[in-house]
Scaffold this motif. Structure first.
Motif, PDB file in Angstrom:
ATOM      1  N   SER A   7     -48.258 -16.733-109.924  1.00 34.61           N
ATOM      2  CA  SER A   7     -46.980 -16.324-109.327  1.00 34.61           C
ATOM      3  C   SER A   7     -47.189 -15.149-108.393  1.00 34.61           C
ATOM      4  N   ALA A   8     -46.282 -15.030-107.461  1.00 37.45           N
ATOM      5  CA  ALA A   8     -46.310 -13.888-106.540  1.00 37.45           C
ATOM      6  C   ALA A   8     -45.862 -12.636-107.274  1.00 37.45           C
ATOM      7  N   THR A  46     -48.869  -7.259-101.516  1.00 34.91           N
ATOM      8  CA  THR A  46     -48.232  -8.528-101.861  1.00 34.91           C
ATOM      9  C   THR A  46     -49.295  -9.563-102.186  1.00 34.91           C
ATOM     10  N   GLY A  47     -48.861 -10.676-102.752  1.00 35.41           N
ATOM     11  CA  GLY A  47     -49.749 -11.798-102.992  1.00 35.41           C
ATOM     12  C   GLY A  47     -49.469 -12.460-104.321  1.00 35.41           C
ATOM     13  N   THR A  48     -50.280 -13.455-104.613  1.00 35.63           N
ATOM     14  CA  THR A  48     -50.168 -14.240-105.831  1.00 35.63           C
ATOM     15  C   THR A  48     -51.402 -14.005-106.686  1.00 35.63           C
TER      16      THR A  48
END
Length: 170
Positions: A7-8, A46-48
């Motif tokens: 998930s992000a 940010t990111g997953t």
């Protein structure tokens, strides 16, 4: 933060009262959690994140601000990445009316998984839904044709205030 596997993350937004502040960051647990680089710069982060284990893993981002060429004190932000909730494939059963079924004991390689199940044919003598294993019961068929009931089990894993659901099996 606590997130489900793959998930992000909620963006980690960095702010400072000193104009022109830049941010460099690193993160740990690069071997067991993938998806965001081991280091970077800027804001937001940010990111997953993908947890490759069967247990929750805490990822710590260490962030260092720099203003006017001088580094400031580092700060950290943590993200707990939950494992994927799974359930091993249950065994199909064929029984005659009036005879007991075998108990269905759900299993998973992930410790702490809970199991929610539904039954699409309650006339076999099993409730429409439940949680946990299914105890043996005496199978019923009130009619004259073969009944086929589909029991669908959905695994769930809860930790850190986050509940993550896995792929259902029948």
């Amino acid at each position: 933060q606590s997130i489900c596997n793959a998930s992000a993350i909620t963006p980690i937004v960095l702010t400072n009262t000193t104009a022109g502040t830049t941010y460099a960051w690193t993160r740990d647990n690069n071997a067991t959690v993938t998806g965001i680089a081991a280091s970077g710069s800027g804001t937001p982060i940010t990111g997953t994140l993908t947890n490759t284990t069967t247990a929750p893993v805490t990822v710590t981002f260490t962030i260092t601000p720099t203003a006017n060429g001088c580094p400031g004190p580092s700060t950290t932000a943590t993200v707990i990445v939950q494992p994927t909730a799974t359930v091993d494939q249950p065994v199909n059963q064929t029984v005659c009316t009036g005879t007991p079924t075998a108990a269905v004991n759900f299993t998973s390689p992930v410790a702490g998984v809970t199991y929610n199940w539904t039954n699409n044919t309650t006339s076999i003598g099993l409730a429409a839904s439940g949680t946990g294993d299914i105890a043996a019961f005496v199978a019923q068929n009130p009619g004259s044709t073969t009944l086929v009931a589909t029991i669908t089990v959905t695994p769930a894993f809860t930790s850190g205030g986050t509940t993550c659901f896995g792929t259902a099996r029948t």
